[in-house]
Write a protein that holds these residues in place. Sequence first.
Motif, short mmCIF file in Angstrom:
data_model
loop_
_atom_site.label_atom_id
_atom_site.label_comp_id
_atom_site.label_asym_id
_atom_site.label_seq_id
_atom_site.Cartn_x
_atom_site.Cartn_y
_atom_site.Cartn_z
N PHE A 187 0.84 -1.20 0.00
CA PHE A 187 0.00 0.00 0.00
C PHE A 187 0.88 1.26 0.00
CE2 PHE A 187 -1.59 3.43 2.72
CZ PHE A 187 -2.61 3.91 1.91
N VAL A 188 1.91 1.27 0.83
CA VAL A 188 2.78 2.45 0.95
C VAL A 188 3.47 2.76 -0.37
CG1 VAL A 188 4.91 3.32 2.00
CG2 VAL A 188 3.15 2.29 3.44
N ILE A 189 4.05 1.75 -1.03
CA ILE A 189 4.79 2.06 -2.26
C ILE A 189 3.84 2.52 -3.36
CG2 ILE A 189 6.73 0.54 -1.69
CD1 ILE A 189 5.62 -1.44 -3.81
N GLU A 190 2.63 1.96 -3.40
CA GLU A 190 1.69 2.43 -4.43
C GLU A 190 1.17 3.82 -4.10
OE1 GLU A 190 0.10 -0.91 -7.16
OE2 GLU A 190 -1.22 -0.78 -5.39
N ARG A 191 1.03 4.13 -2.83
CA ARG A 191 0.61 5.48 -2.43
C ARG A 191 1.70 6.50 -2.79
NH1 ARG A 191 -3.09 7.79 1.18
NH2 ARG A 191 -4.46 6.34 0.08
N LEU A 192 2.96 6.13 -2.60
CA LEU A 192 4.06 7.07 -2.83
C LEU A 192 4.50 7.14 -4.29
CD1 LEU A 192 6.34 6.30 0.26
CD2 LEU A 192 4.72 8.19 0.00
N PHE A 193 4.47 5.98 -4.99
CA PHE A 193 5.12 5.92 -6.30
C PHE A 193 4.21 5.46 -7.43
CE2 PHE A 193 8.56 4.94 -3.16
CZ PHE A 193 9.23 6.15 -3.27
N GLY A 194 2.96 5.15 -7.15
CA GLY A 194 2.05 4.72 -8.20
C GLY A 194 1.97 3.21 -8.32
N ALA A 195 1.25 2.76 -9.34
CA ALA A 195 0.97 1.34 -9.50
C ALA A 195 2.25 0.51 -9.59
CB ALA A 195 0.14 1.12 -10.77
N ALA A 196 2.22 -0.64 -8.89
CA ALA A 196 3.37 -1.53 -8.87
C ALA A 196 3.13 -2.73 -9.78
CB ALA A 196 3.63 -2.01 -7.44
N LYS A 197 4.23 -3.26 -10.32
CA LYS A 197 4.19 -4.44 -11.17
C LYS A 197 5.20 -5.45 -10.64
CE LYS A 197 6.36 -4.36 -15.11
NZ LYS A 197 6.78 -4.06 -16.50
N VAL A 198 4.79 -6.71 -10.56
CA VAL A 198 5.69 -7.76 -10.07
C VAL A 198 6.58 -8.23 -11.22
CG1 VAL A 198 5.86 -10.04 -9.02
CG2 VAL A 198 4.01 -8.49 -8.34
N THR A 214 7.43 -19.20 4.45
CA THR A 214 8.49 -18.87 5.41
C THR A 214 9.43 -17.81 4.87
OG1 THR A 214 9.85 -20.69 4.56
CG2 THR A 214 8.45 -21.15 6.50
N HIS A 215 9.67 -17.80 3.56
CA HIS A 215 10.62 -16.86 2.98
C HIS A 215 10.05 -16.27 1.68
CE1 HIS A 215 13.14 -19.28 5.62
NE2 HIS A 215 14.03 -18.31 5.60
N LEU A 216 10.58 -15.10 1.34
CA LEU A 216 10.21 -14.46 0.07
C LEU A 216 11.35 -13.61 -0.44
CD1 LEU A 216 8.06 -13.61 -2.09
CD2 LEU A 216 7.55 -11.65 -0.60
N GLN A 217 11.67 -13.77 -1.71
CA GLN A 217 12.51 -12.82 -2.44
C GLN A 217 11.68 -12.34 -3.62
OE1 GLN A 217 16.72 -13.97 -3.11
NE2 GLN A 217 16.15 -15.87 -2.07
N ALA A 218 11.63 -11.03 -3.81
CA ALA A 218 10.80 -10.49 -4.89
C ALA A 218 11.34 -9.16 -5.36
CB ALA A 218 9.35 -10.34 -4.43
N LYS A 219 10.99 -8.83 -6.58
CA LYS A 219 11.32 -7.52 -7.14
C LYS A 219 10.10 -6.97 -7.85
CE LYS A 219 14.65 -5.00 -9.99
NZ LYS A 219 15.91 -5.07 -10.77
N LEU A 220 9.74 -5.74 -7.49
CA LEU A 220 8.64 -5.03 -8.12
C LEU A 220 9.17 -3.78 -8.79
CD1 LEU A 220 7.30 -6.84 -5.89
CD2 LEU A 220 5.59 -5.06 -5.62
N GLU A 221 8.34 -3.18 -9.61
CA GLU A 221 8.66 -1.88 -10.19
C GLU A 221 7.47 -0.96 -10.07
OE1 GLU A 221 9.91 -2.25 -14.22
OE2 GLU A 221 11.94 -2.92 -13.70
N GLN A 311 -4.14 -6.31 -3.00
CA GLN A 311 -4.43 -7.75 -2.92
C GLN A 311 -3.92 -8.50 -4.15
OE1 GLN A 311 -8.57 -8.79 -2.32
NE2 GLN A 311 -8.22 -10.90 -2.93
N LYS A 312 -4.09 -7.92 -5.33
CA LYS A 312 -3.66 -8.59 -6.55
C LYS A 312 -2.14 -8.80 -6.54
CE LYS A 312 -7.43 -7.18 -9.61
NZ LYS A 312 -7.83 -6.36 -10.79
N ILE A 313 -1.41 -7.81 -6.06
CA ILE A 313 0.05 -7.95 -5.98
C ILE A 313 0.42 -9.01 -4.95
CG2 ILE A 313 2.19 -6.77 -5.34
CD1 ILE A 313 0.83 -4.20 -6.45
N ILE A 314 -0.22 -8.96 -3.78
CA ILE A 314 0.09 -9.91 -2.71
C ILE A 314 -0.16 -11.35 -3.18
CG2 ILE A 314 -0.70 -10.75 -0.46
CD1 ILE A 314 1.16 -8.32 -0.30
N GLU A 315 -1.30 -11.59 -3.80
CA GLU A 315 -1.62 -12.95 -4.23
C GLU A 315 -0.66 -13.42 -5.33
OE1 GLU A 315 -3.74 -14.92 -2.58
OE2 GLU A 315 -3.96 -13.18 -1.25
#
Length: 320
Positions: A187-198, A214-221, A311-315
């Motif tokens: 929510f914070v990154i979309e509020r500050l920087f606009g729509a995010a893409k995985v 248990t773990h996550l590595q990810a990169k969004l833009e 939610q769409k990004i999280i899922e």
Amino acid sequence: MGQYNAAIIGLGIMGRRMIANFAKHPSFKIASVWDPSKKSMEKTKADFPDIHFSETPEALINEVQPDLLYIACPPEFHKQYALKAIDAEIPLYIEKPLGVDIQESESLVEILEIKNHINAVNFVQASSEAIEKVQLLLENNELGDITGVDIILQYHQWPRVWQVEADWLRFKASGGYIREVLSHFIFVIERLFGAAKVNFAQPTYPDDPKLCETHLQAKLECGAISINIFGSVGGNGPDRQEITIWGEDKSVRISDFYLLEISEGDKWSSLVKHKVDPRSETLQRQLDNIIKLLEGHPQPLADARTALSVQKIIERLLIA
């Protein structure tokens, strides 16, 4: 400004926390509460013996007829109670995440928008002083060009010690820290920087297929800004929940949702001085904004459409 009657469905950790915060706010009083769990009802009665308890959700909505319904049950049940409130024309305040099924959430958002139904989703950073200050820094270009954003979540155990009564949080179906905590940061990154893409996501799960990640590595833009995410559970040490925004001139870091620091070199300096408990302070600011929502004034709250984007990004991040 009048006083508004709030009702609550869901008396777990967040439901009971919000009873205390509604009671503390001068413009709210608790009209009634309900939970399907007898144990949760009894625990709430022990903590708050003077409030009204409804026998069913239908009684809470149709007989009590509150001015606001706060839904704090596990997310897979959000839609069914939200629809009852929509039918009764009661404004909605829904705990995040909005849901776990994308199609169900899309349907709920469509209904809310068609009916122009008053709603907000409880991303408390919408009312955070830390986020307000970061927005101003970005608007005034005080950080310089943004070179990247890092989000780090690390927990000794999940659910955390204070969450263990919410057993559903350890299961893949609707729990996990990606839904429960990372959603705030998305929510914070979309509020500050606009729509995010995985661009990339690699979650790790235990051998038991019922258990959460248990773990996550990810990169969004977000446009040209790279968002790096690292999450893990296990190991002795303090929990970490932080987002760092790296700028060419200055950088800022928000820890544990509320603590804002800034750096121009080799150390961090605090930018926000909280007079009381920062969680309670921010929740009171959030309720101030709920009043503005109910009275038709501008406010920064997340609505269901915003929550659906999160939610769409999280899922997507949860797909191995």
